[in-house]
Design an enzyme around this catalytic site. Sequence first.
Site, PDB file in Angstrom:
ATOM      1  N   GLU A 180       0.827  -1.194   0.000  1.00 59.94           N
ATOM      2  CA  GLU A 180       0.000   0.000   0.000  1.00 59.94           C
ATOM      3  C   GLU A 180       0.869   1.255   0.000  1.00 59.94           C
ATOM      4  OE1 GLU A 180      -3.274   1.899   3.148  1.00 59.94           O
ATOM      5  OE2 GLU A 180      -1.991   0.206   3.719  1.00 59.94           O
TER       6      GLU A 180
ATOM      7  N   ASP B  20      14.883  -0.821  12.741  1.00 55.72           N
ATOM      8  CA  ASP B  20      15.588   0.235  12.002  1.00 55.72           C
ATOM      9  C   ASP B  20      14.764   1.517  12.078  1.00 55.72           C
ATOM     10  OD1 ASP B  20      17.552   1.473  10.460  1.00 55.72           O
ATOM     11  OD2 ASP B  20      16.646   0.880   8.562  1.00 55.72           O
TER      12      ASP B  20
END
Length: 271
Positions: free
Chosen positions: A82, A181
């Site tokens: 998406e 991260d």
Amino acid sequence: MTQDMIAQAAAQLLGADLAGWHPVSGGDLNRVLRLRLISGEEVIAKTGPDPRGEAAMLIAIRDAGVPAPRVLGASAEVLVMEALEKAGGLSSIGWQELGAALRRLHQVPGIAYGWERDFAFGKVAIRNAPLPSWPEFWAERRLLAELSALPSAFARRLERLARDLPQRLPAALTPVLLHGDLWSGNVLAADGRLSGIIDPACYCGHGEVDLAMLSLFGSPGAAFFSGYGRLEPEAEDRRPIYQLWPAIVHLRLFGGGYAGLLDGLLRQAGV
């Protein structure tokens, strides 16, 4: 793969006709494209070390109730997801939303320190095979994992710190789901509100790892912590130990300009 091959592979995964595409800036290690389908829908396609593995990470994050792109398809070559809204940075409310979202992520328990498969930041392997204690995992899978590729002076200091980790990190904490991260570039905002977090490198461990990464190149601020909640008093002492891993990665990927960062964090950690 060329950019056109990536776009075609993504369209084939979706079983859709492609109207056009353009590259998306900001990806240092992977190619990222924004595709426009004949239907008018726009999606994101990206390469990476393990698109199917990253898809599983995004699904895990969404299952935790944290906003992240919905996975639309994944193969060995490409991940299609998406396209979230992105415009500007987080407002105070957005930072509070990010804090609350990260708290939800860190309430998802894992069964071990690590992850079911390894991952990578470019040429730097992320070794996730479980180990029985958290200090052992952080030493062997993170601080010492790139030792042979580092200057010897850094390697010796990291080895000294690793030997001391059983006295400096909690051994028996419950492993929780980490983004892995989490820096500002992996946080999307629209109209100041949180759209979602992207580009995960998930594993299970100490939630302070994500907080340390988020504060490495900036400061989350009071609004973030009003959403996340208070930290343990020892968190400040552990922060440079957890920031060493992304510093090692940056030095390996982007060169000697990050040697000063690594040196400074080692000094903060007392080695």
